[in-house]
Enzyme design. Structure first.
Site, PDB file in Angstrom:
ATOM      1  N   CYS A 330       0.832  -1.208   0.000  1.00  0.00           N
ATOM      2  CA  CYS A 330       0.000   0.000   0.000  1.00  0.00           C
ATOM      3  C   CYS A 330       0.873   1.268   0.000  1.00  0.00           C
ATOM      4  O   CYS A 330       1.555   1.536  -0.974  1.00  0.00           O
ATOM      5  CB  CYS A 330      -0.979  -0.031   1.173  1.00  0.00           C
ATOM      6  SG  CYS A 330      -2.374   1.113   0.959  1.00  0.00           S
ATOM      7  N   HIS A 422      -3.772  -5.487   1.320  1.00  0.00           N
ATOM      8  CA  HIS A 422      -3.541  -5.828   2.721  1.00  0.00           C
ATOM      9  C   HIS A 422      -4.047  -7.255   2.980  1.00  0.00           C
ATOM     10  O   HIS A 422      -5.001  -7.714   2.356  1.00  0.00           O
ATOM     11  CB  HIS A 422      -4.298  -4.875   3.646  1.00  0.00           C
ATOM     12  CG  HIS A 422      -3.827  -3.471   3.589  1.00  0.00           C
ATOM     13  ND1 HIS A 422      -2.642  -3.065   4.158  1.00  0.00           N
ATOM     14  CD2 HIS A 422      -4.374  -2.361   3.029  1.00  0.00           C
ATOM     15  CE1 HIS A 422      -2.491  -1.758   3.966  1.00  0.00           C
ATOM     16  NE2 HIS A 422      -3.518  -1.315   3.276  1.00  0.00           N
TER      17      HIS A 422
END
Length: 486
Positions: A330, A422
């Site tokens: 991310c 994630h």
């Protein structure tokens, strides 16, 4: 409507989250339909539900303990700090913008209808709601607009169990002082006390237990030992972030960014024998790991500046040039690109040069991407190519949009990997495949590293947690409190 029990603490990090998780599993084991609830959570460790809503990670663990799918109803307000004086405010799973602490405090009571609506919906579908408070109910400067501790307890008429942390010392002062600072109507809601994180012989505590019961006129419902269990933590207070210098066959170093988010992304690696998972925040701690991970962050540009200022960027690039693998998730993935641009003032504006390890640029946009994703790995290159053919699932939470020579799942260039997803390493076989590849590169026999299924391990930890807490608490008295008995 469901019966309700609330767990509040004498301060932050006394173990409220883990005790709520334990009670959720205990009540579920006893045959009840159970759901957790936390009206307002402040944490950078968040999760995206199947329908694309964002919520705190602690309530996800609590939902898993109840065998429930996580729902934003369990955490209707989530605050994700963006600075020392402000947060992104997420209501009913969707970001509504950034607010300073002062502005949010003025508007807090405006969110009560959302809180009560979420609670009512959960209450209609369950037998028991276990509520987690936040920080301390005795923050006398904040009590007027409280919506998460005694303010919420009064709104839903919840009996309260007060938890103190003996490990940090002063537990009797914590408990007595908290009770004494409450108003009479708030005191009346406290039905019992718990002493948490105890190490040693409980008999030594007995005189203190008798005295605190006499002083507070509340029964001590149990003394819970310092629990050696693995359950997802709420935020960066987690002891998991403390640096470990254990010497093991495989060394994984996670950069502990100032605004690190979703640090539990890498927890699966910690379950393997002879694998060291370390969180480091300076170049002297970095050493010479087999894998460097740059995690997610709520403040990508600010944390990238920190990476440069501390010399960690230079150290990472030097190690990468000598053959060390680097993996960004991310915000960490965005840092690996050539440039990050914030011309919409999403994170305060400006632009910054990235590490330049992946040929991409990232622009911040005003719309937050929150979605779950799943599929099968294809076309993964380099040392982790054995991931191809494995199924994955996870979730995305980001304001940035990246373009360039990238892949939607895992991008690769010259021993550097990046992904927006994630929870990627939690999937069966993925963390094991990565560890095997690191072993091959380091010429280490994988037989020294046990096969490990992270999801099965998590379930075993919920079971272990419930057993230990059940044995430590007076569950008969807790059921009396839950049932409103005198």
């Amino acid at each position: 409507m469901a019966k309700v029990l609330m767990v509040q603490g004498t301060m932050s990090n006394v173990g409220k989250s883990i005790l709520v998780t334990a009670l959720c599993r205990i009540f579920t084991e006893d045959g009840y339909k159970v759901a957790p609830f936390k009206s307002q959570n402040m944490a950078l460790n968040s999760f995206i539900t199947e329908d694309g809503y964002e919520m705190g990670r602690a309530q996800v663990a609590q939902a898993e303990a109840c065998y429930k799918k996580p729902s934003y109803l369990m955490n209707p307000i989530l605050l994700k700090p963006t600075s020392d004086v402000g947060s992104q405010v997420i209501v009913n799973g969707k970001a509504i913008g950034n607010m300073s602490a002062k502005d949010y405090y003025k508007r807090k009571r405006d969110f009560i209808p959302y809180i009560m609506d979420a609670y009512k919906k959960l209450s209609e579908d369950n037998d028991i709601i276990v509520i987690e408070g936040a920080g301390s109910p005795a923050e006398i400067n904040l009590k007027q607009n409280d919506i998460v501790n005694m303010g919420l307890a009064k709104m839903v008429n919840a009996p309260v169990i007060l938890v103190g942390d003996i490990d940090r010392g002063g537990v009797f002062a914590q408990l007595f002082g908290t009770v004494e600072l409450l108003d009479d109507d708030e005191k009346s809601l406290i039905k019992g006390l718990i002493i948490n994180k105890f190490r040693g012989d409980k008999n030594i505590l007995k005189p203190g237990l008798d005295i605190i019961e006499d002083l507070t006129k509340r029964k001590v419902l149990g003394v819970v030992p310092y629990l050696d269990v693995y359950v997802d933590d709420e935020d960066s207070l987690s002891e998991r972030l403390n640096n470990s210098n254990l010497s093991k066959d495989i060394d994984i170093a996670v950069i502990r960014l100032p605004k690190i988010s979703n640090f539990t992304d890498f927890s699966a690696f910690s379950g393997f024998d002879n694998v060291s998972l370390r969180y480091v925040n300076n170049r002297h701690e970095l050493g010479n790991p087999n894998l460097i991970i740059i995690p997610g962050t709520k403040s990508t540009i600010a944390d990238l500046k920190w990476l440069k200022e501390t010399g960690l960027e230079a150290s990472i690039l030097k190690l990468h040039n000598s053959g060390t693998l680097v993996f960004g998730i991310c915000g960490g993935y965005q840092m690996l690109g050539k440039k990050i641009i914030d011309d919409k003032n999403v994170e305060g504006g400006g632009s910054i040069e990235g590490l330049g390890l992946i040929d991409m640029e990232t622009y911040f946009v005003e719309e937050k991407k929150t979605t779950q994703t799943k599929g099968t790995f294809m076309n993964v290159e380099g040392i982790f190519s054995n991931l191809n053919g494995l199924d994955y699932q996870g979730y995305e939470i980001h304001m940035g949009r990246s373009s360039g020579k990238i892949d939607n799942v895992i991008s690769y260039h010259d021993n550097c990997y990046g992904s927006y997803i994630h929870g990627l390493f939690d999937n069966d076989g993925i963390s094991e495949t990565i560890i095997k590849a690191l072993c091959v590169k380091a010429n280490i026999n994988f037989d020294n590293i046990n096969k490990f299924n992270f999801l099965e391990f998590k379930e075993s930890q919920y079971q272990k947690l419930a057993k230990m807490v059940r044995e430590s608490l007076d569950m008969t008295e807790i059921y009396r409190i839950l049932n409103g008995e005198k």
